[in-house]
Design a protein around this motif. Structure first.
Motif, PDB file in Angstrom:
ATOM      1  N   GLY A 204      18.269 -58.815 -43.942  1.00 61.48           N
ATOM      2  CA  GLY A 204      18.272 -57.366 -43.770  1.00 61.48           C
ATOM      3  C   GLY A 204      17.591 -56.661 -44.931  1.00 61.48           C
ATOM      4  N   VAL A 207      13.905 -57.053 -44.474  1.00 63.03           N
ATOM      5  CA  VAL A 207      13.412 -56.138 -43.439  1.00 63.03           C
ATOM      6  C   VAL A 207      13.176 -54.753 -44.016  1.00 63.03           C
ATOM      7  CG1 VAL A 207      14.088 -54.913 -41.328  1.00 63.03           C
ATOM      8  CG2 VAL A 207      14.420 -57.382 -41.486  1.00 63.03           C
ATOM      9  N   LEU A 208      14.091 -54.269 -44.844  1.00 65.02           N
ATOM     10  CA  LEU A 208      13.944 -52.941 -45.426  1.00 65.02           C
ATOM     11  C   LEU A 208      12.830 -52.888 -46.469  1.00 65.02           C
ATOM     12  CD1 LEU A 208      17.671 -51.854 -45.792  1.00 65.02           C
ATOM     13  CD2 LEU A 208      16.020 -51.146 -44.071  1.00 65.02           C
ATOM     14  N   HIS A 313       8.656 -50.541 -37.612  1.00 68.91           N
ATOM     15  CA  HIS A 313       9.735 -50.766 -38.571  1.00 68.91           C
ATOM     16  C   HIS A 313      11.089 -50.719 -37.867  1.00 68.91           C
ATOM     17  CE1 HIS A 313       7.010 -49.009 -42.003  1.00 68.91           C
ATOM     18  NE2 HIS A 313       6.645 -50.215 -41.645  1.00 68.91           N
ATOM     19  N   ALA A 317      13.815 -53.816 -37.292  1.00 69.93           N
ATOM     20  CA  ALA A 317      15.220 -53.725 -37.684  1.00 69.93           C
ATOM     21  C   ALA A 317      16.147 -54.075 -36.527  1.00 69.93           C
ATOM     22  CB  ALA A 317      15.520 -52.316 -38.200  1.00 69.93           C
ATOM     23  N   ILE A 326      20.923 -51.954 -39.522  1.00 69.73           N
ATOM     24  CA  ILE A 326      19.745 -51.918 -40.385  1.00 69.73           C
ATOM     25  C   ILE A 326      18.833 -50.759 -39.985  1.00 69.73           C
ATOM     26  CG2 ILE A 326      17.725 -53.206 -41.175  1.00 69.73           C
ATOM     27  CD1 ILE A 326      19.246 -55.762 -40.661  1.00 69.73           C
ATOM     28  N   ALA A 327      18.728 -50.503 -38.688  1.00 69.14           N
ATOM     29  CA  ALA A 327      17.856 -49.428 -38.209  1.00 69.14           C
ATOM     30  C   ALA A 327      18.249 -48.084 -38.800  1.00 69.14           C
ATOM     31  CB  ALA A 327      17.888 -49.367 -36.682  1.00 69.14           C
ATOM     32  N   VAL A 330      16.470 -47.633 -42.044  1.00 72.49           N
ATOM     33  CA  VAL A 330      15.009 -47.645 -42.082  1.00 72.49           C
ATOM     34  C   VAL A 330      14.438 -46.291 -42.502  1.00 72.49           C
ATOM     35  CG1 VAL A 330      12.922 -47.827 -40.661  1.00 72.49           C
ATOM     36  CG2 VAL A 330      14.667 -49.600 -40.533  1.00 72.49           C
TER      37      VAL A 330
END
Length: 395
Positions: A204, A207-208, A313, A317, A326-327, A330
């Motif tokens: 995670g 991803v960010l 992006h 997520a 996680i989204a 973002v």
């Protein structure tokens, strides 16, 4: 693609929530022109412009996270009214401050107020059905609004307002949504059933890093677009028109992304947009003499990939964490990246020399590739098991 707390918002509720976000992010699109005006009026220094830009963007990004924890979900209409009025006042008060520190403090306050409005947009997007597509629509509409406002500042006869015209128009834009705030949704869930922010795992974090590095690269070039354009031979009203052109190209990129985010392979799309930023940065750095048309073309390409990659992006997520935890982080990561880039770039500025700025932007874009590699090839664990491995969900 839906989250576990997806709600059936009406069209008018979604439109009004997106309007709040347009107001919240308006200054980000106008920064090169408005901060450039403050430089010309000796209100801030060339060394301080990165700090001023960073302060507002950082407070906006952090403020969204704090708003999710602290602001009352059952009173978002009241939050919108207070946020709009106070933000308009702060934009006018900016005209009266002098010095890097004072201006940075004023814009940090503006960023916190902008965060209260952008928080409303974020919770509606993340809790809607098809959040990635709605995010793409928002980004396109938001940037089109920025472009129209920028064109108005650049081309309308506003000389009677003097150099203060930009901030006065910005304050007026902040007041306009008051007429439609009654259309905001009354119910957006509660903090107990909300999708609470979480990194879920080390993946995670990786991803960010993708939106953080991507927007650091673009934010670096954007914050220093005015001095870079001057070095390239784009000056005066042409510089303001260039800002509007970049914003319009963002609209094109966002429109393409809204249609393609479900159809195109995600990793190649993100890698391609990062590669474009690398090329733009390296090409601008190579300019030894003014090249206004070449610079304009490079800025147009930058504008296109800017919004093109943002919906991807969100999709990345959700691929890692379908619950949307996680989204939800973002947008703050994108905003923090937009501030991190100018901050890092400001450390390389000496006097009027901004030649290192494009190289710093290119370096951040390379970091996007590294972050995607970490997301793609790190051994899955915990909630991520099966995502990216075996089935190869990330494409």
């Amino acid at each position: 693609m839906t989250t576990s707390v997806a709600l059936g918002f009406s069209r008018s509720e979604r439109v009004t929530a997106l309007a709040m976000g347009c107001v919240a992010l308006m200054m980000l699109g106008l920064q090169p022109a408005l901060l450039g005006t403050l430089i010309e009026q000796h209100r801030i220094s060339m060394q301080g412009v990165g700090v001023v830009a960073m302060g507002e963007i950082f407070s906006l990004g952090i403020g969204v996270v704090l708003a999710e924890k602290l602001l009352p979900l059952q009173h978002i209409r009241a939050v919108a009214v207070i946020g709009c009025v106070l933000l308009a006042a702060v934009n006018l008060l900016t005209l009266g401050v002098h010095g890097d520190a004072a201006c940075a403090a004023m814009r940090v306050l503006a960023g916190l107020l902008e965060a209260s409005l952008f928080w409303i947009t974020t919770i509606v997007i993340v809790r809607s059905r098809e959040p990635d597509r709605l995010a793409g629509i928002f980004l396109t509409v938001q940037t089109l609004t920025q472009a129209l406002v920028m064109l108005s500042i650049a081309r309308l006869p506003l000389q009677f307002m003097g150099w203060q015209a930009g901030f006065m128009v910005l304050a007026l834009v902040c007041i306009l949504p008051l007429s439609v705030i009654h259309r905001l949704p009354r119910q957006v869930g509660s903090h107990t059933d909300a999708v609470m922010p979480s990194l879920v795992s080390l993946r995670g974090l990786f991803v960010l890093l993708v939106p953080l590095a991507h927007m650091s690269a673009i934010g670096t070039l954007w914050a220093y677009l005015e001095p870079l354009s001057k070095n390239a031979g784009v000056v005066g009203r042409d510089a303001d028109t260039l800002v509007a052109l970049v914003l319009l190209m963002q609209v094109v990129g966002g429109s393409v992304a809204a249609l393609a985010v479900r159809r195109w392979r995600m990793t190649p799309a993100l890698l391609s947009s990062a590669a474009v930023v690398v090329v733009v940065g390296l090409a601008i750095h190579q300019f030894s003499t003014p090249h206004p048309w070449a610079f304009t073309a490079l800025c147009a390409a930058l504008g296109f990939v800017w919004l093109f990659q943002l919906p991807f992006h969100i999709r990345l997520a959700f691929e890692i964490d379908p619950r949307g935890r996680i989204a939800l982080l973002v947008p703050p990561a994108q905003l923090l990246g937009s501030g991190l880039g100018p901050l890092a770039a400001s450390l390389s500025v000496h006097g009027e020399d901004v030649r290192r700025i494009p190289l710093i932007a290119a370096a951040f874009a390379v970091c996007v590739v590294v972050a995607l590699w970490l997301v793609r090839y790190r051994a899955p664990s915990g909630n991520d098991r099966g995502v990216l491995a075996g089935g190869g969900h990330i494409k």
